[in-house]
Write an enzyme that holds these catalytic residues in place. Sequence first.
Site, PDB file in Angstrom:
ATOM      1  N   LYS A  46      32.988  33.093  38.146  1.00 33.21           N
ATOM      2  CA  LYS A  46      33.796  34.390  38.542  1.00 33.21           C
ATOM      3  C   LYS A  46      32.709  35.101  38.775  1.00 33.21           C
ATOM      4  O   LYS A  46      31.525  35.236  38.583  1.00 33.21           O
ATOM      5  CB  LYS A  46      34.498  34.859  37.216  1.00 33.21           C
ATOM      6  CG  LYS A  46      34.911  36.337  37.376  1.00 33.21           C
ATOM      7  CD  LYS A  46      35.544  36.783  36.240  1.00 33.21           C
ATOM      8  CE  LYS A  46      35.756  38.226  36.588  1.00 33.21           C
ATOM      9  NZ  LYS A  46      36.536  38.910  34.962  1.00 33.21           N
TER      10      LYS A  46
ATOM     11  N   GLU B 113      38.046  51.199  29.584  1.00 34.45           N
ATOM     12  CA  GLU B 113      37.746  50.068  29.059  1.00 34.45           C
ATOM     13  C   GLU B 113      36.462  50.410  27.854  1.00 34.45           C
ATOM     14  O   GLU B 113      35.289  50.915  28.171  1.00 34.45           O
ATOM     15  CB  GLU B 113      36.914  48.935  29.893  1.00 34.45           C
ATOM     16  CG  GLU B 113      36.568  47.752  29.213  1.00 34.45           C
ATOM     17  CD  GLU B 113      36.236  46.779  30.424  1.00 34.45           C
ATOM     18  OE1 GLU B 113      36.020  45.363  30.098  1.00 34.45           O
ATOM     19  OE2 GLU B 113      36.361  46.819  31.601  1.00 34.45           O
TER      20      GLU B 113
ATOM     21  N   GLU C 260      40.877  34.229  33.953  1.00 36.86           N
ATOM     22  CA  GLU C 260      39.881  35.311  34.291  1.00 36.86           C
ATOM     23  C   GLU C 260      39.688  36.205  32.894  1.00 36.86           C
ATOM     24  O   GLU C 260      38.562  36.272  32.656  1.00 36.86           O
ATOM     25  CB  GLU C 260      40.214  36.166  35.295  1.00 36.86           C
ATOM     26  CG  GLU C 260      39.434  37.171  35.408  1.00 36.86           C
ATOM     27  CD  GLU C 260      39.665  38.392  36.681  1.00 36.86           C
ATOM     28  OE1 GLU C 260      39.160  39.527  36.936  1.00 36.86           O
ATOM     29  OE2 GLU C 260      40.942  38.138  37.237  1.00 36.86           O
TER      30      GLU C 260
ATOM     31  N   GLU D 250      43.758  45.310  44.961  1.00 39.72           N
ATOM     32  CA  GLU D 250      43.323  45.830  43.672  1.00 39.72           C
ATOM     33  C   GLU D 250      42.582  46.688  43.774  1.00 39.72           C
ATOM     34  O   GLU D 250      42.384  47.899  42.687  1.00 39.72           O
ATOM     35  CB  GLU D 250      42.906  44.603  42.765  1.00 39.72           C
ATOM     36  CG  GLU D 250      42.742  44.722  41.479  1.00 39.72           C
ATOM     37  CD  GLU D 250      42.276  43.602  40.710  1.00 39.72           C
ATOM     38  OE1 GLU D 250      41.455  43.771  39.764  1.00 39.72           O
ATOM     39  OE2 GLU D 250      42.809  42.536  40.879  1.00 39.72           O
TER      40      GLU D 250
END
Length: 399
Positions: A143, A198, A242, A381
């Site tokens: 990733k 986050e 992911e 996104e």
Amino acid sequence: MPPPALVRPRPVHRAADLLAAYLPGSFYFASARGSLLADGVHTTVRAGHGARARAAAEVLDAAAVGGVDEPLVVGAIGFRPEAEASLVVPALVRRAGANTAVDVPATPFGSTRWAITPRPEPEAYADGVREALELIGGGELAKVVLARCLELVAGDPVSVPSLLARLVRADPAAHAFAADVSAPGDPAPRTLVGASPELLLSRRGAVVTSNPLAGSRPRVADEAENRRRVAELLASEKDRHEHAHVAAQVAEVLGGFCADLDVPAEPVVIGTPTMWHLSTRITGRLADPTDPGSSSLALAEALHPTPAVCGVPVGRARDAIAGLEPEDRGYYSGLVGWTGLEGDGEWVVTIRSAEVCDRTVRLFAGAGVVAGSDPAAELAETSAKFRTLLRALGLEGAA
């Protein structure tokens, strides 16, 4: 018998008062845990990657000996190991409770004339995603998170207090922040400002919490469509894979410090005003809370960068980012927060953020590229993630 010691009452502040008192140069941070406003500089933390937590502990001890009441280290650290950092012990700290929607006044945003430059152009970003997919297909990466930048130049100097207040009003539950990150050569003071969803690391006593996010969908006005998107996100093999990378790495790192760790078996979906995210809230109890190596800053640096903002494996993903992204990220996808004398503190991932200097605003947004990613979808996104700051600037349609 000596008279009892006098206890100086602490001033009581409202969250809205601290937000209203913020001026560029101050440090502001708010979360569900409460809000704080720090002013002045008692000591600057001067240390590079790997030594910041130790240096912070030393300056906190010295500040306490020097008479600073409950000293804190506050500030921000950039994405790359060699990136700049802005960490200080402030001269004055005021605290209040968490923000609420009713507490935050509506504030107008002045400038309406903007020049907007994407860096890179959208087509070039999609090409970068294709190059990343080739690296993943060749087995070099599992990733990599690729970001792009929007550079906005206003007709007038940008009001950071107004921008911060609008971010808080839009999402009082977010981790809102504003930190002075001025550097030599800046034509004017530079401020890192944002509203991150986050939580990288929170520590309170022996209890630590991290809430990694990975896998997302844009949020829309139609609630039936939102329900469909949430269900799709929960069922998406690509997004769950992911997300699993991120949660596993966070759990592995915290497991080295904790006597016990609670890692939910399944992610849940959380929402912001602009996005839906897969979320796993991981909690643990430190094996030795007195160890200086388990301060909130030390743990945050041990976790950073998570695969949510970098990739897997970390070293190769960082190298790929350096080769594929034309703009240096600066403080984007780094960390911002505070740590105290006993090691408690709170640090969040510097996303949904911008660096503001006079009339210029630089925004970044990224998307996680894994096997099966679609370049057009990853571009979309990033556009959706820009909306948090663009809305606050009155420019939602500009992504």
